[in-house]
Design a protein around this motif. Sequence first.
Motif, PDB file in Angstrom:
ATOM      1  N   SER A   1      -3.501   5.359  -1.902  1.00  0.00           N
ATOM      2  CA  SER A   1      -4.867   5.932  -2.056  1.00  0.00           C
ATOM      3  C   SER A   1      -4.172   7.826  -1.756  1.00  0.00           C
ATOM      4  O   SER A   1      -2.834   7.612  -1.438  1.00  0.00           O
ATOM      5  CB  SER A   1      -5.096   6.309   0.022  1.00  0.00           C
ATOM      6  N   GLU A   2      -4.910   8.691  -1.794  1.00  0.00           N
ATOM      7  CA  GLU A   2      -4.767   9.866  -2.145  1.00  0.00           C
ATOM      8  C   GLU A   2      -5.585  10.513  -1.023  1.00  0.00           C
ATOM      9  O   GLU A   2      -6.730  10.236  -0.724  1.00  0.00           O
ATOM     10  CB  GLU A   2      -4.137  10.700  -3.400  1.00  0.00           C
ATOM     11  N   LEU A   3      -5.265  11.415  -0.994  1.00  0.00           N
ATOM     12  CA  LEU A   3      -5.587  12.504   0.843  1.00  0.00           C
ATOM     13  C   LEU A   3      -7.079  13.679  -0.717  1.00  0.00           C
ATOM     14  O   LEU A   3      -6.058  13.986  -1.397  1.00  0.00           O
ATOM     15  CB  LEU A   3      -4.504  13.446   0.984  1.00  0.00           C
ATOM     16  N   ARG A   4      -7.724  14.636   0.116  1.00  0.00           N
ATOM     17  CA  ARG A   4      -8.645  15.162  -1.336  1.00  0.00           C
ATOM     18  C   ARG A   4      -7.970  16.285  -0.037  1.00  0.00           C
ATOM     19  O   ARG A   4      -8.588  16.600   0.523  1.00  0.00           O
ATOM     20  CB  ARG A   4     -10.397  14.815  -1.423  1.00  0.00           C
ATOM     21  N   VAL A   5      -6.956  16.783  -0.672  1.00  0.00           N
ATOM     22  CA  VAL A   5      -6.156  18.494  -0.183  1.00  0.00           C
ATOM     23  C   VAL A   5      -7.109  18.916   0.057  1.00  0.00           C
ATOM     24  O   VAL A   5      -7.985  20.398   0.843  1.00  0.00           O
ATOM     25  CB  VAL A   5      -5.164  18.522  -0.805  1.00  0.00           C
ATOM     26  N   ASN A   6      -8.225  19.050  -0.963  1.00  0.00           N
ATOM     27  CA  ASN A   6      -9.475  20.799  -0.889  1.00  0.00           C
ATOM     28  C   ASN A   6      -9.998  20.040  -0.076  1.00  0.00           C
ATOM     29  O   ASN A   6     -10.607  21.769  -0.645  1.00  0.00           O
ATOM     30  CB  ASN A   6      -9.348  20.701  -2.848  1.00  0.00           C
TER      31      ASN A   6
ATOM     32  N   ALA B   1       0.076  13.998   7.403  1.00  0.00           N
ATOM     33  CA  ALA B   1       1.021  14.756   8.937  1.00  0.00           C
ATOM     34  C   ALA B   1       2.265  13.370   7.590  1.00  0.00           C
ATOM     35  O   ALA B   1       3.614  13.138   7.540  1.00  0.00           O
ATOM     36  CB  ALA B   1       0.909  14.343  10.144  1.00  0.00           C
ATOM     37  N   TRP B   2       1.668  11.813   7.487  1.00  0.00           N
ATOM     38  CA  TRP B   2       2.573  10.385   7.550  1.00  0.00           C
ATOM     39  C   TRP B   2       3.666  11.016   6.169  1.00  0.00           C
ATOM     40  O   TRP B   2       3.789  10.757   5.839  1.00  0.00           O
ATOM     41  CB  TRP B   2       1.690   9.374   7.926  1.00  0.00           C
ATOM     42  N   VAL B   3       2.376  11.847   5.667  1.00  0.00           N
ATOM     43  CA  VAL B   3       2.813  11.601   4.294  1.00  0.00           C
ATOM     44  C   VAL B   3       3.930  12.448   3.672  1.00  0.00           C
ATOM     45  O   VAL B   3       4.249  12.480   3.217  1.00  0.00           O
ATOM     46  CB  VAL B   3       1.741  12.134   2.844  1.00  0.00           C
ATOM     47  N   ILE B   4       2.627  13.821   4.595  1.00  0.00           N
ATOM     48  CA  ILE B   4       4.207  15.272   4.433  1.00  0.00           C
ATOM     49  C   ILE B   4       5.596  14.823   4.591  1.00  0.00           C
ATOM     50  O   ILE B   4       6.791  15.469   4.112  1.00  0.00           O
ATOM     51  CB  ILE B   4       3.828  16.454   5.118  1.00  0.00           C
ATOM     52  N   TYR B   5       5.562  13.725   5.466  1.00  0.00           N
ATOM     53  CA  TYR B   5       7.155  13.472   6.054  1.00  0.00           C
ATOM     54  C   TYR B   5       7.664  11.804   5.146  1.00  0.00           C
ATOM     55  O   TYR B   5       9.031  12.251   5.051  1.00  0.00           O
ATOM     56  CB  TYR B   5       7.675  13.086   7.714  1.00  0.00           C
ATOM     57  N   ASN B   6       6.387  11.486   4.951  1.00  0.00           N
ATOM     58  CA  ASN B   6       6.933  10.016   4.770  1.00  0.00           C
ATOM     59  C   ASN B   6       7.399   9.757   3.236  1.00  0.00           C
ATOM     60  O   ASN B   6       7.841   8.908   2.649  1.00  0.00           O
ATOM     61  CB  ASN B   6       6.273   8.159   5.651  1.00  0.00           C
ATOM     62  N   ARG B   7       6.290  10.888   2.448  1.00  0.00           N
ATOM     63  CA  ARG B   7       6.261  10.775   1.159  1.00  0.00           C
ATOM     64  C   ARG B   7       5.904   9.221   0.697  1.00  0.00           C
ATOM     65  O   ARG B   7       4.656   8.409   1.123  1.00  0.00           O
ATOM     66  CB  ARG B   7       7.985  11.470   0.752  1.00  0.00           C
ATOM     67  N   TYR B   8       6.297   8.749  -0.414  1.00  0.00           N
ATOM     68  CA  TYR B   8       6.356   7.028  -1.455  1.00  0.00           C
ATOM     69  C   TYR B   8       6.626   6.374  -0.434  1.00  0.00           C
ATOM     70  O   TYR B   8       6.179   5.084  -1.442  1.00  0.00           O
ATOM     71  CB  TYR B   8       6.607   7.370  -2.610  1.00  0.00           C
TER      72      TYR B   8
ATOM     73  N   ALA C   1       0.515  -1.403  -0.136  1.00  0.00           N
ATOM     74  CA  ALA C   1      -0.065  -0.074   0.283  1.00  0.00           C
ATOM     75  C   ALA C   1       0.616   1.107   0.265  1.00  0.00           C
ATOM     76  O   ALA C   1       1.635   1.373   0.460  1.00  0.00           O
ATOM     77  CB  ALA C   1      -0.883   0.101   1.272  1.00  0.00           C
ATOM     78  N   PHE C   2       0.430   2.247  -1.011  1.00  0.00           N
ATOM     79  CA  PHE C   2       1.414   3.566  -1.011  1.00  0.00           C
ATOM     80  C   PHE C   2      -0.277   4.559  -0.442  1.00  0.00           C
ATOM     81  O   PHE C   2      -0.950   4.291  -0.629  1.00  0.00           O
ATOM     82  CB  PHE C   2       1.659   3.606  -1.998  1.00  0.00           C
ATOM     83  N   ARG C   3       0.788   5.449  -0.307  1.00  0.00           N
ATOM     84  CA  ARG C   3      -0.460   6.909   0.302  1.00  0.00           C
ATOM     85  C   ARG C   3       0.710   7.841  -0.658  1.00  0.00           C
ATOM     86  O   ARG C   3       1.730   8.411  -0.393  1.00  0.00           O
ATOM     87  CB  ARG C   3      -0.072   6.931   1.643  1.00  0.00           C
ATOM     88  N   THR C   4      -0.830   9.133  -1.239  1.00  0.00           N
ATOM     89  CA  THR C   4       0.237  10.008  -1.706  1.00  0.00           C
ATOM     90  C   THR C   4      -0.728  11.324  -1.193  1.00  0.00           C
ATOM     91  O   THR C   4      -2.253  11.267  -0.951  1.00  0.00           O
ATOM     92  CB  THR C   4      -0.212   9.831  -3.603  1.00  0.00           C
ATOM     93  N   MET C   5      -0.538  12.841  -1.887  1.00  0.00           N
ATOM     94  CA  MET C   5      -1.808  13.567  -1.783  1.00  0.00           C
ATOM     95  C   MET C   5      -1.390  14.253  -3.055  1.00  0.00           C
ATOM     96  O   MET C   5      -1.056  14.211  -4.064  1.00  0.00           O
ATOM     97  CB  MET C   5      -0.053  14.444  -1.394  1.00  0.00           C
ATOM     98  N   GLY C   6      -3.365  14.423  -2.809  1.00  0.00           N
ATOM     99  CA  GLY C   6      -4.093  14.949  -4.438  1.00  0.00           C
ATOM    100  C   GLY C   6      -3.851  16.680  -4.087  1.00  0.00           C
ATOM    101  O   GLY C   6      -4.624  17.398  -4.238  1.00  0.00           O
TER     102      GLY C   6
END
Length: 302
Positions: free
Chosen positions: A107-112, A173-180, A53-58
């Motif tokens: 997955s991606e965070l719906r930043v907006n 917070a997890w993605v801003i530091y850990n990225r991909y 699994a991966f996390r991303t920023m939308g």
Amino acid sequence: MTTSPTTTTLDAVLAGLMRRYSERVPDVQKVLDVMLDAGVIQSPDEIENDHIAFRTMGVPNLGLGSFEKIFLHLGYERRDEYNFVEKKLSAYWYSPPRPDLPRIFASELRVNELSADAQRIIHRYTDTVTSDPVDSLDLDDANAVDQFLHQPLWKTPTLADYQTLLNESEYAAWVIYNRYYLNHFTISVHNLKPGYNTIDEFVAFLQARGLRLNSAGGIIKVSPDGDLRQASTVAQMIDAEFADGAIFRIAGSYVEFAERRVLSPFQDLPADQITRQHRREGFETSNADKIFESTFTTQTGK
């Protein structure tokens, strides 16, 4: 089976992901060690990896639209979409080109949908990415893809920015530091030897050996149809260094465990004839929603 150049590239990319993830997540070795010690497996090679699994920023140039290009090129197919309303996340799962390879859940965070303050913080970092970085990547070069998946795409955040995001979205917070970085890999429990091949048996085995498991929604997360059963360790805390030199303990990655039950039309098949196609496929929003919390302070702070 003949091995195509793309398959060779994909195998190398997956091997690179697992190598770095295993080095970074002590629980991986801890889980393997207790399985080896108890004779559940004779070698880690016997474990089937259900999914990674991966996390991303939308945000523009990043998010799933960018990230998925890598694995679609390498033979994966996008499947069902999932919506996590409360966590403001969108996700897809991707089926692999071969049945011995892991599924991918991204997955991606719906930043907006975040507060103006949180959006400002995120864009302060991600707006430095002015074009889709995957477009300039040679997707047939396994080493280049491996490097890309382990390199920072934006500068390291300050601790203050990290903590502001943590208060609103622990995912952000997890993605801003850990990225991909690889968020987790998953042991297919149903393919282990009898006595350990149900999630209930395997969870009891892990707990008896002192592993901390994510209790959000119950230790074992069960899909409404009862055929997908999942559990996970609580993310390991790591000492993270922030842009201002501050050191702060944050959640890293974790290990998941999944049991996919045999579908009713195939219940009478002999065990040695059952393959992936005979078992419950895909994912479940209600299960995944709680698995996400393996990195949340409600779990890591216990």
